[in-house]
Design a protein around this motif. Sequence first.
Motif, PDB file in Angstrom:
ATOM      1  N   LEU A  21       9.402  22.801 -30.392  1.00  0.00           N
ATOM      2  CA  LEU A  21       9.226  22.871 -31.837  1.00  0.00           C
ATOM      3  C   LEU A  21       7.965  22.124 -32.218  1.00  0.00           C
ATOM      4  CD1 LEU A  21      10.284  23.341 -34.830  1.00  0.00           C
ATOM      5  CD2 LEU A  21      11.322  21.060 -34.613  1.00  0.00           C
ATOM      6  N   ILE A  68      12.764  23.991 -40.931  1.00  0.00           N
ATOM      7  CA  ILE A  68      12.687  24.287 -39.497  1.00  0.00           C
ATOM      8  C   ILE A  68      13.459  25.564 -39.181  1.00  0.00           C
ATOM      9  CG2 ILE A  68      13.404  23.494 -37.208  1.00  0.00           C
ATOM     10  CD1 ILE A  68      12.863  20.617 -38.188  1.00  0.00           C
ATOM     11  N   GLU A  80       6.472  26.157 -35.820  1.00  0.00           N
ATOM     12  CA  GLU A  80       6.451  27.032 -34.651  1.00  0.00           C
ATOM     13  C   GLU A  80       7.606  26.684 -33.724  1.00  0.00           C
ATOM     14  OE1 GLU A  80       1.588  27.700 -34.283  1.00  0.00           O
ATOM     15  OE2 GLU A  80       2.660  26.427 -32.833  1.00  0.00           O
ATOM     16  N   VAL A  81       8.276  27.708 -33.221  1.00  0.00           N
ATOM     17  CA  VAL A  81       9.317  27.551 -32.204  1.00  0.00           C
ATOM     18  C   VAL A  81       8.868  28.305 -30.973  1.00  0.00           C
ATOM     19  CG1 VAL A  81      11.716  27.965 -31.583  1.00  0.00           C
ATOM     20  CG2 VAL A  81      11.140  27.260 -33.915  1.00  0.00           C
ATOM     21  N   GLU A  82       8.630  27.584 -29.893  1.00  0.00           N
ATOM     22  CA  GLU A  82       8.091  28.159 -28.659  1.00  0.00           C
ATOM     23  C   GLU A  82       6.852  29.009 -28.952  1.00  0.00           C
ATOM     24  OE1 GLU A  82      11.623  28.554 -25.495  1.00  0.00           O
ATOM     25  OE2 GLU A  82      11.810  29.963 -27.157  1.00  0.00           O
ATOM     26  N   ARG A 102      17.700  31.486 -31.314  1.00  0.00           N
ATOM     27  CA  ARG A 102      16.877  30.462 -30.657  1.00  0.00           C
ATOM     28  C   ARG A 102      16.935  29.120 -31.370  1.00  0.00           C
ATOM     29  NH1 ARG A 102      11.396  33.741 -30.399  1.00  0.00           N
ATOM     30  NH2 ARG A 102      10.493  31.818 -29.578  1.00  0.00           N
ATOM     31  N   VAL A 103      17.149  29.136 -32.676  1.00  0.00           N
ATOM     32  CA  VAL A 103      17.335  27.909 -33.443  1.00  0.00           C
ATOM     33  C   VAL A 103      18.701  27.984 -34.124  1.00  0.00           C
ATOM     34  CG1 VAL A 103      16.444  26.433 -35.284  1.00  0.00           C
ATOM     35  CG2 VAL A 103      14.853  27.749 -33.876  1.00  0.00           C
ATOM     36  N   ARG A 182      17.499  27.511 -28.011  1.00  0.00           N
ATOM     37  CA  ARG A 182      16.529  26.584 -27.426  1.00  0.00           C
ATOM     38  C   ARG A 182      16.451  25.293 -28.231  1.00  0.00           C
ATOM     39  NH1 ARG A 182      15.667  25.849 -23.557  1.00  0.00           N
ATOM     40  NH2 ARG A 182      13.407  25.589 -23.355  1.00  0.00           N
ATOM     41  N   LEU A 183      16.864  25.361 -29.506  1.00  0.00           N
ATOM     42  CA  LEU A 183      16.754  24.190 -30.374  1.00  0.00           C
ATOM     43  C   LEU A 183      17.989  24.084 -31.255  1.00  0.00           C
ATOM     44  CD1 LEU A 183      14.868  21.890 -31.573  1.00  0.00           C
ATOM     45  CD2 LEU A 183      14.188  23.600 -33.283  1.00  0.00           C
TER      46      LEU A 183
END
Length: 341
Positions: A21, A68, A80-82, A102-103, A182-183
Motif C-alpha cells: 500500500l 484506502i 495505490e495497492v500493489e 485485495r483490500v 493482500r491488505l
Amino acid sequence: MSAPAPAREAAAAASPEAPLLAVRGIDVSLGRPAVPILRDVSLTVRAGEIVGIVGETGSGKTTLARTIFGLVRPLRGVVEVEGAPVSALDGSRLRAFRRTGRVQLVFQDPLRSLDPDLTVAAIVGEGPAIQGVPAAERREKVARALELVGLDSSVASRTPGQISGGQRQRVSIARAVVSGPRLLVCDEPVSALDASNRNHILRLLDDLRRELGIGVVVISHDLGSLAGIADRVAVLYRGRIVEDGPVTEVFRDPRHPYTALLVASAPRVSGVHGHSLAALRQAGPTGVAGGCVFAHRCPFATSDCSIQPETAVSGDRHVACHHAATWPSAASRLERNHAHG
C-alpha cells in the motif's frame, strides 16, 4: 510514511521491495461546505507488516481507512495497492477492484457490521459468492477461514446474535480473509471488546500477517493495543501525520509533543519523558497561526511554527516539529519554572 515528498519518492525508488500500500500526499475534504479532514497524508505498508494509525477522536483515522478502501476519493494525491491507483478508479472499475477482495475492511462493531439474519457460513461466504466461486468450493473456503481465525465449525450454522462479541469479531476477520486479500484495514477492531477478547484478536491479527504474508493497517486510539503487534506507527493530529516511525522508537522516545501526550496517557506504554508532560498540559494557546497544526496547544511554539515542519530524525523516523530534537529539555525547564513560580 510522512517524510517530505522528494524523500519518500527517493526511498521508494531505492527500496528493493515495492510497498503493498502506498498513500502519497492525499488531501480529503468532506461535507458542504467542504471541511478539510486529511492533509498531505502519506504512508506505506509492506507485505507481512502491521502499521498502526493512532490519534484522538476527530483526527481523521476512519476517513483514512475509508479512503484506502476506495469509499472516499481524495482531492489530491493517490492511493495505490500493489501499484494499482485505487483512488483513480470509479464506477465499474472500482466495483471490479472491490470484487477482487485485495483490500478488506474489518469494522469496529461486529454486531452492527454483520447481517443478523444470516448464518455465519453465509456471512463468511458472501465474498466468494460475489466472485462466482462454486458452492462446494465456497463451503471449503468458509471452513478454512473459520479454522484460520480459531472458530469451531459448529459456529457456522449460528447467527451473529447467537455468538459472543469476541466470536463475532473473529467472524468479521474470517469474512475479510476468506477471499485471500493482500491488505486488511482494521478500524478500531478491538474497541468494542473486553480486555481478554481484545488481546485474543490482536494476537490473531499478528498471527494472520505472519501466516498469510498480508499487510495490515490497524487504526486505534489505544496505543497499548498497538505496542505489542505493530511494526510501525503513524500519529494523526487534525488530519496530519505529526510523527511516524518504528513503533518501539516512537513509543519509547516520542519526539513530537502531541505523541508524548498520547504515550503518557496509555497505561500499557512506558518510556515517555514524563517530567515534560505537566508543563505541556498546563500550557495555553500560543497564538501561532497556520503552519504546525499543534502550535495552538504547544508551549514551545515559536515564529518558526508558522511554517509546516517536516524533520527527519533518522532514515525511517519523521517528526513534524521544528523542535523535535530539543523539546523535552525545554519542557523540563518550563516545568521547573512553573514549580518555582
